[in-house]
Structures are given as C-alpha cells and as structure tokens.
Design a protein around this motif. Structure first.
Motif, PDB file in Angstrom:
ATOM      1  N   HIS A   1      22.925 -12.384   0.452  1.00 10.59           N
ATOM      2  CA  HIS A   1      23.315 -11.199   1.220  1.00 10.59           C
ATOM      3  C   HIS A   1      22.720  -9.969   0.560  1.00 10.59           C
ATOM      4  O   HIS A   1      22.973  -9.704  -0.616  1.00 10.59           O
TER       5      HIS A   1
ATOM      6  N   GLY B   1      22.342  -6.908   2.644  1.00 11.87           N
ATOM      7  CA  GLY B   1      22.608  -5.754   3.499  1.00 11.87           C
ATOM      8  C   GLY B   1      21.409  -5.296   4.291  1.00 11.87           C
ATOM      9  O   GLY B   1      21.372  -4.167   4.787  1.00 11.87           O
TER      10      GLY B   1
ATOM     11  N   TYR C   1      29.678  -0.289   3.319  1.00 10.51           N
ATOM     12  CA  TYR C   1      30.235  -1.428   4.036  1.00 10.51           C
ATOM     13  C   TYR C   1      31.706  -1.134   4.332  1.00 10.51           C
ATOM     14  O   TYR C   1      32.406  -0.567   3.493  1.00 10.51           O
ATOM     15  N   ASP C   2      32.161  -1.527   5.504  1.00 10.25           N
ATOM     16  CA  ASP C   2      33.603  -1.465   5.756  1.00 10.25           C
ATOM     17  C   ASP C   2      34.324  -2.430   4.823  1.00 10.25           C
ATOM     18  O   ASP C   2      35.399  -2.129   4.310  1.00 10.25           O
ATOM     19  N   ASP C   3      33.705  -3.595   4.603  1.00 14.43           N
ATOM     20  CA  ASP C   3      34.246  -4.621   3.708  1.00 14.43           C
ATOM     21  C   ASP C   3      33.061  -5.426   3.215  1.00 14.43           C
ATOM     22  O   ASP C   3      32.506  -6.244   3.946  1.00 14.43           O
ATOM     23  N   VAL C   4      32.646  -5.189   1.970  1.00 11.46           N
ATOM     24  CA  VAL C   4      31.427  -5.818   1.468  1.00 11.46           C
ATOM     25  C   VAL C   4      31.559  -7.335   1.403  1.00 11.46           C
ATOM     26  O   VAL C   4      30.587  -8.065   1.628  1.00 11.46           O
TER      27      VAL C   4
ATOM     28  N   ALA D   1      31.134  -8.712   4.879  1.00  3.49           N
ATOM     29  CA  ALA D   1      29.715  -8.622   5.253  1.00  3.49           C
ATOM     30  C   ALA D   1      28.911  -9.720   4.575  1.00  3.49           C
ATOM     31  O   ALA D   1      28.035 -10.345   5.199  1.00  3.49           O
ATOM     32  N   ALA D   2      29.187  -9.963   3.290  1.00  2.00           N
ATOM     33  CA  ALA D   2      28.462 -11.002   2.563  1.00  2.00           C
ATOM     34  C   ALA D   2      28.736 -12.375   3.165  1.00  2.00           C
ATOM     35  O   ALA D   2      27.814 -13.201   3.311  1.00  2.00           O
TER      36      ALA D   2
ATOM     37  N   ASP E   1      29.759 -13.043   6.325  1.00  2.00           N
ATOM     38  CA  ASP E   1      29.173 -13.116   7.679  1.00  2.00           C
ATOM     39  C   ASP E   1      27.669 -13.332   7.606  1.00  2.00           C
ATOM     40  O   ASP E   1      27.111 -14.182   8.325  1.00  2.00           O
ATOM     41  N   ASP E   2      26.992 -12.571   6.755  1.00  2.00           N
ATOM     42  CA  ASP E   2      25.532 -12.645   6.709  1.00  2.00           C
ATOM     43  C   ASP E   2      25.041 -13.946   6.095  1.00  2.00           C
ATOM     44  O   ASP E   2      24.064 -14.539   6.575  1.00  2.00           O
TER      45      ASP E   2
ATOM     46  N   LYS F   1      23.559  -3.229  -2.936  1.00  2.00           N
ATOM     47  CA  LYS F   1      24.935  -2.913  -3.306  1.00  2.00           C
ATOM     48  C   LYS F   1      24.966  -1.924  -4.469  1.00  2.00           C
ATOM     49  O   LYS F   1      24.069  -1.900  -5.303  1.00  2.00           O
TER      50      LYS F   1
ATOM     51  N   HIS G   1      30.564  -2.271  -5.151  1.00  2.00           N
ATOM     52  CA  HIS G   1      30.409  -3.425  -4.262  1.00  2.00           C
ATOM     53  C   HIS G   1      30.332  -4.715  -5.075  1.00  2.00           C
ATOM     54  O   HIS G   1      30.965  -5.724  -4.732  1.00  2.00           O
TER      55      HIS G   1
END
Length: 287
Positions: free
Chosen positions: A140, A142, A155-158, A161-162, A164-165, A193, A197
């Motif tokens: 991940h 970003g 990120y709203d929530d790192v 995000a990690a 999901d990606d 990051k 993060h």
C-alpha cells in the motif's frame, strides 16, 4: 494456509527473515557497500549463514535520485539472481521491482518472489508474476509515484486504506493467475505515509493479519523510527526491534531486514510469548 514462494513452501507457523541485498551505489542504509557484485554475493553468503530464508535483491533505491532505465535495472539484478540461484538452490530469491519487464526477466533467471514496493504502479507486474510462477508482495503506497517522497498525504483511516488497497491488489494478482497461497500483503511503512501513519499501522497491524493473507513488514531503519526517536540512520536498531516486536505480536509472517540475527531473536521470543512457538530449550525447574 501453506505459504508458497515460488518453488518453496512454508507452514503457517513459520516466520521468515527477508534480508536486504542492495545492488545500488546509493542505498540510504549501506551507502553502496554491496554495489559491487562480489560484495553483494558476500552479503548473500553472510545472511544465509545467519539464517535468512529469503534475500530481497534491489537494483534501484526507493528515494528520489538518478533515473535508472529498465535496461540498467536488469543489468544490475538479472545475472546476479542467476548467480545466487545457482549457488543457493534452497534459498528464496525476491527481487524488489515495480517494473513488469524486470519482473519477467528475473523470474526467468530464477527469482521466486516479486516484491512490488510501489503498490502496483505497473499493472502488468501481476502478469509477470503469474507467468513466471512467482509469488507477489502487494503493498500500500497511497498511489504515490515510484521514487517520490510523500507530501501532506491524508487518510480518513490509514489502516482501512491499506487493507482495501492491498486486498484489491491481491484480487488483481489472483485474477492474473497468481495462486492465493503466493500472495502476501504489506502495509509499506513510510511509503506514501508520514510517521503518524506508520505508527498507526504498526499499532493496528493485527487488522491486516486478520484478512487471512500473510503480512510482510519492512521496518528496518525506516524514517518513522528515526523521527519517532530523533535518531539518524545507523542508530535505529533498538527502535526497529521495538516496532518488530509489536508486529510480531500481531502475527506478521515476513520481516524485511538489514539485521537478520537480532530480528530473528526478537521475532522468536515474541512468538514464544504469544504461544505460537515452543522454546528451543526448557529445562528450568524440570531437572
């Protein structure tokens, strides 16, 4: 689930040391100490003796710098992979690259793993892994461009995000033909990051482990360790091992490292505390 890295398999209770071998003249950590091929080969011999199961060979430093063409990257790593493969048949060979053409060439030379530190910047890398019978590390970042430093990324929530990606990347790899047991995910500390993060990802790494995919962490001497403790490169071992212990308790499986022995001891101790590994010797109070 059995972890398959190219021609090698590992049970789900195995932790693996991935030793870094830089075929670059300008690495942030070793400053070109293994740029010469024979020096790099000596490094391979050393880390194998120290117990590393994997070597991760890289031909381009991650930080910004001189542009390195695909041809130059291949010249740095392909023949070297073949040399290591011939000398160490049972060693897992990983290559740190984001380029599909380089990935295909190193797989043909004997690489078992493509370690994509740049989060799928070249979408055809998954095809190179599938066609070459290699495992792939899904990171991940970003969405940052390879070899650029992050700047004010939010990120709203790192952690979300990690997850999901990397899961989306894993799905692309599996759709291309990489077996699920050959897919590893990596939160990629520092990449895309800031220090906060990376600390959050370390603290909540168990959420990535809970996805069921083996998790790799690359913590060794990273900037988030240096900034947290205000220490330069070369003085970050204790901080690195502290972060390693937290990730080991969460269940990380693969550790990309400069210091093999110290990391192995840290991970083994933590896994034994967690009840995942038996002590090597336990006679106190028994005889």
């Amino acid at each position: 689930m059995t972890l398959r890295l190219g021609r090698h398999t590992f049970t789900d209770d195995a932790t693996l040391m991935m030793a870094i071998v830089n075929r670059t003249p300008d690495s942030f950590y070793d400053q070109g100490a293994t740029w010469a091929e024979d020096k790099a080969f000596e490094r391979v011999a050393l880390v194998v003796e120290q117990g590393a199961e994997i070597v991760d060979i890289g031909g381009i430093k991650a930080a910004p710098g001189v542009e390195i063409s695909e041809a130059e990257e291949k010249a740095r790593v392909v023949d070297f992979v073949a040399r290591v493969r011939a000398a160490y048949p049972s060693l897992v060979i990983s290559v740190d690259t984001w380029r599909a053409s380089v990935g295909a060439a190193v797989c043909a030379a004997g690489a078992d793993v493509l370690n994509d530190a740049w989060g799928g910047a070249d979408p055809e890398l998954v095809d190179a892994a599938a066609e070459g019978g290699a495992a792939i590390i899904c990171t991940h970042t970003g969405g940052v461009t390879p070899r650029t430093r992050p700047y004010r990324i939010e990120y709203d929530d790192v952690v979300a995000a990690a997850i999901d990606d990397t899961l989306a990347y894993a799905a692309r790899a599996e759709a291309a033909g990489v077996p699920r047991e050959s897919v590893v995910i990596d939160p990629a500390h520092d990449f895309g990051k800031n220090t906060f993060h990376s600390l959050e990802l370390t603290r909540r790494l168990g959420e990535m482990v809970a996805t069921g995919y083996p998790v790799l962490v690359s913590l060794s001497n990273k900037d988030f360790v240096g900034e947290t403790l205000d220490l330069p490169v070369g003085s970050r071992l204790s901080g690195t091992l502290a972060a390693t212990a937290v990730c080991a308790l969460a269940g990380a499986r693969i550790y990309r490292v400069h210091e093999v022995v110290e990391t192995r001891q840290t991970v083994d101790m933590v896994w034994s505390i967690a009840g995942r590994r038996l002590p090597r010797r336990a006679i106190r109070g028994l005889q």
